[in-house]
Design a protein around this motif. Structure first.
Motif, PDB file in Angstrom:
ATOM      1  N   UNK A 143      99.903  46.995  -6.786  1.00  0.00           N
ATOM      2  CA  UNK A 143     100.704  47.572  -5.701  1.00  0.00           C
ATOM      3  C   UNK A 143     101.502  48.795  -6.162  1.00  0.00           C
ATOM      4  N   UNK A 144     101.766  48.890  -7.461  1.00  0.00           N
ATOM      5  CA  UNK A 144     102.449  50.080  -7.979  1.00  0.00           C
ATOM      6  C   UNK A 144     101.581  51.324  -7.823  1.00  0.00           C
ATOM      7  N   UNK A 145     100.260  51.121  -7.698  1.00  0.00           N
ATOM      8  CA  UNK A 145      99.336  52.243  -7.523  1.00  0.00           C
ATOM      9  C   UNK A 145      99.113  52.589  -6.047  1.00  0.00           C
ATOM     10  N   UNK A 146      99.718  51.816  -5.155  1.00  0.00           N
ATOM     11  CA  UNK A 146      99.513  52.046  -3.722  1.00  0.00           C
ATOM     12  C   UNK A 146     100.830  52.518  -3.110  1.00  0.00           C
ATOM     13  N   UNK A 147     100.812  53.666  -2.503  1.00  0.00           N
ATOM     14  CA  UNK A 147     102.035  54.266  -1.966  1.00  0.00           C
ATOM     15  C   UNK A 147     102.622  53.403  -0.851  1.00  0.00           C
ATOM     16  N   UNK A 148     103.945  53.252  -0.906  1.00  0.00           N
ATOM     17  CA  UNK A 148     104.709  52.533   0.126  1.00  0.00           C
ATOM     18  C   UNK A 148     104.274  51.072   0.294  1.00  0.00           C
ATOM     19  N   UNK A 149     103.837  50.468  -0.795  1.00  0.00           N
ATOM     20  CA  UNK A 149     103.447  49.067  -0.708  1.00  0.00           C
ATOM     21  C   UNK A 149     104.025  48.292  -1.884  1.00  0.00           C
ATOM     22  N   UNK A 150     104.682  47.182  -1.583  1.00  0.00           N
ATOM     23  CA  UNK A 150     105.174  46.269  -2.613  1.00  0.00           C
ATOM     24  C   UNK A 150     104.724  44.856  -2.243  1.00  0.00           C
ATOM     25  N   UNK A 151     104.975  43.924  -3.128  1.00  0.00           N
ATOM     26  CA  UNK A 151     104.561  42.540  -2.849  1.00  0.00           C
ATOM     27  C   UNK A 151     105.469  41.562  -3.572  1.00  0.00           C
ATOM     28  N   UNK A 152     105.638  40.408  -2.986  1.00  0.00           N
ATOM     29  CA  UNK A 152     106.349  39.307  -3.621  1.00  0.00           C
ATOM     30  C   UNK A 152     105.419  38.100  -3.663  1.00  0.00           C
ATOM     31  N   UNK A 153     105.718  37.165  -4.568  1.00  0.00           N
ATOM     32  CA  UNK A 153     104.871  35.980  -4.732  1.00  0.00           C
ATOM     33  C   UNK A 153     105.715  34.726  -4.590  1.00  0.00           C
ATOM     34  N   UNK A 154     105.260  33.818  -3.741  1.00  0.00           N
ATOM     35  CA  UNK A 154     105.901  32.523  -3.558  1.00  0.00           C
ATOM     36  C   UNK A 154     104.946  31.433  -4.043  1.00  0.00           C
ATOM     37  N   UNK A 155     105.471  30.507  -4.844  1.00  0.00           N
ATOM     38  CA  UNK A 155     104.660  29.397  -5.336  1.00  0.00           C
ATOM     39  C   UNK A 155     104.740  28.228  -4.361  1.00  0.00           C
ATOM     40  N   UNK A 156     103.581  27.795  -3.909  1.00  0.00           N
ATOM     41  CA  UNK A 156     103.472  26.725  -2.922  1.00  0.00           C
ATOM     42  C   UNK A 156     102.433  25.704  -3.380  1.00  0.00           C
ATOM     43  N   UNK A 199      93.533  45.090   5.869  1.00  0.00           N
ATOM     44  CA  UNK A 199      93.360  46.534   6.043  1.00  0.00           C
ATOM     45  C   UNK A 199      93.636  47.300   4.748  1.00  0.00           C
ATOM     46  N   UNK A 200      94.271  46.632   3.780  1.00  0.00           N
ATOM     47  CA  UNK A 200      94.568  47.273   2.497  1.00  0.00           C
ATOM     48  C   UNK A 200      93.458  47.067   1.470  1.00  0.00           C
ATOM     49  N   UNK A 201      92.319  46.540   1.901  1.00  0.00           N
ATOM     50  CA  UNK A 201      91.260  46.189   0.956  1.00  0.00           C
ATOM     51  C   UNK A 201      90.811  47.381   0.114  1.00  0.00           C
ATOM     52  N   UNK A 202      90.551  48.514   0.745  1.00  0.00           N
ATOM     53  CA  UNK A 202      90.067  49.677  -0.006  1.00  0.00           C
ATOM     54  C   UNK A 202      91.122  50.179  -0.985  1.00  0.00           C
ATOM     55  N   UNK A 203      92.386  50.137  -0.583  1.00  0.00           N
ATOM     56  CA  UNK A 203      93.457  50.568  -1.484  1.00  0.00           C
ATOM     57  C   UNK A 203      93.545  49.653  -2.702  1.00  0.00           C
ATOM     58  N   UNK A 204      93.422  48.354  -2.475  1.00  0.00           N
ATOM     59  CA  UNK A 204      93.429  47.402  -3.595  1.00  0.00           C
ATOM     60  C   UNK A 204      92.260  47.674  -4.534  1.00  0.00           C
ATOM     61  N   UNK A 205      91.082  47.916  -3.955  1.00  0.00           N
ATOM     62  CA  UNK A 205      89.897  48.136  -4.784  1.00  0.00           C
ATOM     63  C   UNK A 205      90.028  49.407  -5.625  1.00  0.00           C
ATOM     64  N   UNK A 206      90.593  50.450  -5.051  1.00  0.00           N
ATOM     65  CA  UNK A 206      90.787  51.690  -5.815  1.00  0.00           C
ATOM     66  C   UNK A 206      91.756  51.456  -6.965  1.00  0.00           C
ATOM     67  N   UNK A 207      92.827  50.712  -6.689  1.00  0.00           N
ATOM     68  CA  UNK A 207      93.822  50.441  -7.731  1.00  0.00           C
ATOM     69  C   UNK A 207      93.220  49.566  -8.832  1.00  0.00           C
ATOM     70  N   UNK A 208      92.454  48.554  -8.459  1.00  0.00           N
ATOM     71  CA  UNK A 208      91.818  47.671  -9.442  1.00  0.00           C
ATOM     72  C   UNK A 208      90.870  48.465 -10.331  1.00  0.00           C
ATOM     73  N   UNK A 209      90.074  49.341  -9.726  1.00  0.00           N
ATOM     74  CA  UNK A 209      89.119  50.140 -10.497  1.00  0.00           C
ATOM     75  C   UNK A 209      89.845  51.032 -11.503  1.00  0.00           C
ATOM     76  N   UNK A 210      90.954  51.641 -11.076  1.00  0.00           N
ATOM     77  CA  UNK A 210      91.715  52.514 -11.973  1.00  0.00           C
ATOM     78  C   UNK A 210      92.333  51.722 -13.120  1.00  0.00           C
TER      79      UNK A 210
END
Length: 247
Positions: free
Chosen positions: A54-67, A222-233
């Protein structure tokens, strides 16, 4: 003009902030992939990977909850959660999540005591050659159907509720082998100071790629392509490999 400029700057800042989005991910407590008890995650390899993506995706952050695991998947299904940290795709999950490209390999391996096999143990990958030994596995876990059939038909399988107990049974000689995730087993041994008391077999039982799952119901897919670009980089730069090895 001087009075208008600050107003314009404030307006532009507010507009920029309004575009920012925070995704909510979940997983279950599973060191070293996720650290903490139920509630906000306190760290872990998969948490760090999400942060790097998410640091590679502009204006996007994320949090994680353990369930609890089933609840996490249900909340991704109904859109309460935006996604699940890297997991294994299957047809059922694909109905409610879009899967990213592969992030890394998760290996299931066998652990044994070095003092039991002082000359080493070159396993050929055949379960019939080791099914006379006592196998330990996590209660409710699935590793390999053929392996479980082979051991159940001879010695049976000893089950434990957590990996810590499983590795302790191995160290104490109550079982001869433990089947578990490579990173998880290594984490338990290092944490307990048992690094010299157990060794993994070089040949894995299984190796599968894990992928982020993005909820279709929440719209996170809808963020799938952005995630894939970041993962590849991150893969090209060696960042993911470094995260997994602590480098």
């Amino acid at each position: 003009m001087s009075k208008i400029a600050p107003f314009l700057l404030s307006f532009l800042f507010a507009a920029h902030a309004a575009q920012a989005e925070e995704l909510q991910f979940c997983y279950d407590p599973y060191p070293p992939y996720t650290l903490g008890t139920y509630g906000p995650a306190s760290g872990g390899l998969k948490v760090a990977l999400l942060e790097a993506v998410t640091a590679r995706i502009e204006n996007l952050t994320a949090t994680v909850t353990l369930l609890p695991w089933k609840r996490c998947q249900q909340e991704a299904r109904d859109g309460t959660m935006d996604g699940v940290l890297p997991l294994f795709p299957n047809p059922d999950r694909a109905e409610y999540m879009a899967f990213t490209d592969a992030t890394f390999d998760e290996q299931s391996v066998l652990w044994h005591r070095p003092d039991q096999f002082p000359e080493g143990f070159a396993w050929d990958g055949s379960f019939s050659t080791i099914s006379h030994l006592r196998l330990g596995m996590l209660t409710g876990s699935y590793v390999d159907e053929g392996m479980e059939t082979a051991f159940e038909s001879r010695q049976g399988i000893t089950r434990a509720r957590d990996i810590q107990t499983l590795m302790e049974l191995l160290v104490l000689g109550r079982v001869d082998l433990v089947a578990t995730d490579a990173a998880v087993g290594r984490h338990i041994l290092v944490t307990a100071g048992w690094q010299d008391k157990a060794r993994r077999m070089a040949t894995p039982i299984d190796s599968r790629t894990s992928h982020f799952g993005l909820s279709k119901a929440s719209g996170a897919s809808r963020h799938l392509e952005e995630f894939n670009r970041a993962i590849a980089a991150l893969q090209a730069e060696g960042v993911i490999a470094a995260l997994l090895t602590g480098g």
